[in-house]
Design a protein around this motif. Structure first.
Motif, PDB file in Angstrom:
ATOM      1  N   ALA A   1       6.801  99.156 -18.220  1.00 53.39           N
ATOM      2  CA  ALA A   1       5.573  99.631 -18.873  1.00 53.39           C
ATOM      3  C   ALA A   1       5.503 101.151 -18.860  1.00 53.39           C
ATOM      4  N   THR A   2       5.870 101.758 -17.744  1.00 53.85           N
ATOM      5  CA  THR A   2       5.857 103.222 -17.625  1.00 53.85           C
ATOM      6  C   THR A   2       6.835 103.856 -18.605  1.00 53.85           C
TER       7      THR A   2
ATOM      8  N   ARG B   1       8.102 102.500 -21.403  1.00 53.33           N
ATOM      9  CA  ARG B   1       7.695 102.238 -22.791  1.00 53.33           C
ATOM     10  C   ARG B   1       6.502 103.073 -23.215  1.00 53.33           C
ATOM     11  N   SER B   2       5.649 103.429 -22.259  1.00 54.89           N
ATOM     12  CA  SER B   2       4.410 104.147 -22.587  1.00 54.89           C
ATOM     13  C   SER B   2       4.565 105.660 -22.517  1.00 54.89           C
TER      14      SER B   2
ATOM     15  N   ARG C   1       3.134 106.849 -18.689  1.00 53.15           N
ATOM     16  CA  ARG C   1       1.837 106.433 -18.126  1.00 53.15           C
ATOM     17  C   ARG C   1       2.080 105.418 -17.008  1.00 53.15           C
TER      18      ARG C   1
ATOM     19  N   GLN D   1      -1.372  98.688 -19.930  1.00 54.10           N
ATOM     20  CA  GLN D   1      -0.683  99.382 -21.016  1.00 54.10           C
ATOM     21  C   GLN D   1      -0.509  98.344 -22.113  1.00 54.10           C
TER      22      GLN D   1
ATOM     23  N   PHE E   1       0.613  97.170 -26.091  1.00 56.98           N
ATOM     24  CA  PHE E   1       1.524  97.391 -27.214  1.00 56.98           C
ATOM     25  C   PHE E   1       1.233  96.358 -28.289  1.00 56.98           C
TER      26      PHE E   1
ATOM     27  N   HIS F   1       2.833 101.617 -28.942  1.00 58.66           N
ATOM     28  CA  HIS F   1       1.997 101.851 -27.767  1.00 58.66           C
ATOM     29  C   HIS F   1       0.584 102.207 -28.206  1.00 58.66           C
TER      30      HIS F   1
ATOM     31  N   GLY G   1      -1.990 102.304 -25.764  1.00 57.24           N
ATOM     32  CA  GLY G   1      -2.548 103.031 -24.630  1.00 57.24           C
ATOM     33  C   GLY G   1      -3.149 102.074 -23.631  1.00 57.24           C
TER      34      GLY G   1
END
Length: 85
Positions: A44-45, A47-48, A51, A56, A58, A63, A65
């Motif tokens: 997740a970190t 891909r974002s 963040r 998170q 998608f 993304h 947010g």
């Protein structure tokens, strides 16, 4: 219908709020359990764009947010066209 992915963890009120919005809209989504230190959280970190918080979100790989971003998108009328695609 759009593919919706939401990274969450237990006891997260923001996660619950975001999940609740998708349930209210009646759209299917994939809820990915991503506690701190897990491979899913690292995914997740990455891909974002760095963040580290949850949720998170998608939509079709884009993304969106976190919870506040999702709620703002919905208030502005931008969420429904994304999830209907």
């Amino acid at each position: 219908m759009a593919k919706i992915e939401i990274y969450v963890q237990d006891f997260c009120p923001y996660c619950a709020r975001a999940v609740g919005l998708f349930r209210k809209k009646g759209v299917p989504f994939d809820e990915i359990y991503a506690p701190n230190g897990s491979d899913a959280r690292r995914d997740a970190t990455a891909r974002s764009g760095g963040r580290t918080t949850v949720p998170q979100i998608f939509i079709d790989g884009r993304h969106i947010g976190g919870c506040d971003d999702l709620m703002a998108l919905d208030r502005q009328g931008g969420l429904d066209p994304l999830i209907a695609a």
